[in-house]
Design a protein around this motif. Structure first.
Motif, PDB file in Angstrom:
ATOM      1  N   UNK A  38     -11.734  14.623   0.537  1.00 18.10           N
ATOM      2  CA  UNK A  38     -11.810  15.600   1.692  1.00 18.10           C
ATOM      3  C   UNK A  38     -11.235  15.383   3.098  1.00 18.10           C
ATOM      4  N   UNK A  39     -11.154  13.727   3.458  1.00 13.96           N
ATOM      5  CA  UNK A  39     -10.617  13.237   4.676  1.00 13.96           C
ATOM      6  C   UNK A  39      -8.999  12.969   4.407  1.00 13.96           C
ATOM      7  N   UNK A  40      -8.595  13.437   5.230  1.00 17.28           N
ATOM      8  CA  UNK A  40      -6.950  13.426   5.392  1.00 17.28           C
ATOM      9  C   UNK A  40      -6.552  11.902   5.673  1.00 17.28           C
ATOM     10  N   UNK A  41      -5.843  11.116   4.904  1.00 19.52           N
ATOM     11  CA  UNK A  41      -5.512   9.623   5.149  1.00 19.52           C
ATOM     12  C   UNK A  41      -4.139   9.571   4.658  1.00 19.52           C
ATOM     13  N   UNK A  42      -3.275   8.397   5.470  1.00 17.90           N
ATOM     14  CA  UNK A  42      -1.984   8.184   5.251  1.00 17.90           C
ATOM     15  C   UNK A  42      -1.652   7.072   4.413  1.00 17.90           C
ATOM     16  N   UNK A  43      -0.908   7.186   3.573  1.00 20.48           N
ATOM     17  CA  UNK A  43      -0.361   6.142   2.277  1.00 20.48           C
ATOM     18  C   UNK A  43       0.410   5.063   3.125  1.00 20.48           C
ATOM     19  N   UNK A  44      -0.043   3.869   3.056  1.00 22.68           N
ATOM     20  CA  UNK A  44       0.609   2.903   3.887  1.00 22.68           C
ATOM     21  C   UNK A  44       1.359   1.889   2.871  1.00 22.68           C
ATOM     22  N   UNK A  45       1.044   1.739   1.524  1.00 22.56           N
ATOM     23  CA  UNK A  45       1.740   0.735   0.540  1.00 22.56           C
ATOM     24  C   UNK A  45       1.372   1.338  -0.834  1.00 22.56           C
ATOM     25  N   UNK A  46       2.507   1.202  -1.557  1.00 29.08           N
ATOM     26  CA  UNK A  46       2.620   1.661  -2.856  1.00 29.08           C
ATOM     27  C   UNK A  46       2.619   0.594  -4.039  1.00 29.08           C
ATOM     28  N   UNK A  47       1.926   0.744  -5.187  1.00 26.10           N
ATOM     29  CA  UNK A  47       1.810  -0.270  -6.171  1.00 26.10           C
ATOM     30  C   UNK A  47       2.310   0.775  -7.565  1.00 26.10           C
ATOM     31  N   UNK A  48       2.325   0.020  -8.529  1.00 28.90           N
ATOM     32  CA  UNK A  48       2.771   0.630  -9.838  1.00 28.90           C
ATOM     33  C   UNK A  48       1.733   1.690 -10.462  1.00 28.90           C
ATOM     34  N   UNK A  49       0.394   1.311  -9.859  1.00 26.16           N
ATOM     35  CA  UNK A  49      -0.658   1.967 -10.532  1.00 26.16           C
ATOM     36  C   UNK A  49      -1.404   2.614  -9.556  1.00 26.16           C
ATOM     37  N   UNK A  50      -1.012   2.759  -8.326  1.00 23.02           N
ATOM     38  CA  UNK A  50      -1.818   3.393  -7.105  1.00 23.02           C
ATOM     39  C   UNK A  50      -1.149   2.894  -6.047  1.00 23.02           C
ATOM     40  N   UNK A  51      -2.145   3.084  -4.854  1.00 19.25           N
ATOM     41  CA  UNK A  51      -1.573   2.958  -3.310  1.00 19.25           C
ATOM     42  C   UNK A  51      -2.586   2.682  -2.330  1.00 19.25           C
ATOM     43  N   UNK A  52      -2.154   2.308  -1.150  1.00 18.08           N
ATOM     44  CA  UNK A  52      -3.268   1.789  -0.010  1.00 18.08           C
ATOM     45  C   UNK A  52      -3.240   2.992   0.850  1.00 18.08           C
TER      46      UNK A  52
END
Length: 202
Positions: A38-52
């Motif tokens: 429910x908390x809006x967060x920003x994507x800062x890094x991408x991976x093959x299987x996910x993200x930070x």
């Protein structure tokens, strides 16, 4: 903006300091907004299987960070023209509630959640609420708690089936309720022009 329909249950790879790393099938772009429980967060890094994702100090103090482990609800932000099946949500957590009772009923499960008094004024019978990012309808309002009924499909497709008594829960009150409360509590009163302007915001 979000609509409270969970896109996926992601797996938490790690949560250190202000960085949350998730394993997920969903592939966002850098800078995208993702609602996590429910908390809006920003994507800062991408991976093959996910993200930070990055959590600001404000976010870390306002959400139930103890639940950022194992699995979490995720929902990407709405795009212009998307269908809204839940209700409009901002991804701004107003308060942390506590699950105090789980009760099975004929065709669902009732959750009783206590809430801080500061947001009880936004709770209404059959009103909307965001619970760990899920759009739900309030079925009963008490002095310091609410009752929600989780239908079978929602129970199966979310983490609700794993919730235990005592769990802390991210709560987002209804957007329209917040705006109306802010406007109607002004000393100058509420005009029809104010009502029309507020309705355009929702």
């Amino acid at each position: 903006m979000f609509n409270g329909l969970i896109r996926e249950i992601a797996t938490v790879k790690s949560f250190q300091g202000h960085i949350l790393s998730l394993k997920a099938d969903y592939c966002p772009k850098l800078g995208d907004s993702i609602a996590v429980n429910g908390a809006c967060l920003s994507v800062i890094k991408l991976y093959k299987d996910g993200f930070d994702l990055e959590l600001s100090k404000e976010s870390r103090t306002k959400i139930a960070i103890e639940n950022l482990k194992d699995k979490v609800h995720i929902e990407p932000a709405l795009r212009y023209g998307d269908r809204i099946d839940g209700h409009l949500m901002q991804g701004h957590i107003d308060a942390i509630g506590e699950l105090i009772q789980i009760q099975k009923n004929e065709n669902g499960v009732d959750f009783f959640i206590t809430l801080p008094q500061k947001i009880m004024k936004f709770m209404a019978y059959k009103g909307s609420i965001g619970v760990d990012g899920v759009s739900l309808t309030i079925n009963e309002v008490f002095k310091d708690k609410i009752r929600l009924t989780i239908i079978p499909i929602t129970f199966r497709e979310t983490l609700f089936k794993e919730y235990k008594i005592g769990r802390k829960i991210n709560i987002e009150s209804d957007l329209l309720a917040r705006y109306l409360y802010a406007q109607t509590n002004q000393t100058k009163g509420l005009s029809w022009e104010d009502v029309e302007r507020i309705s355009y915001l929702y």
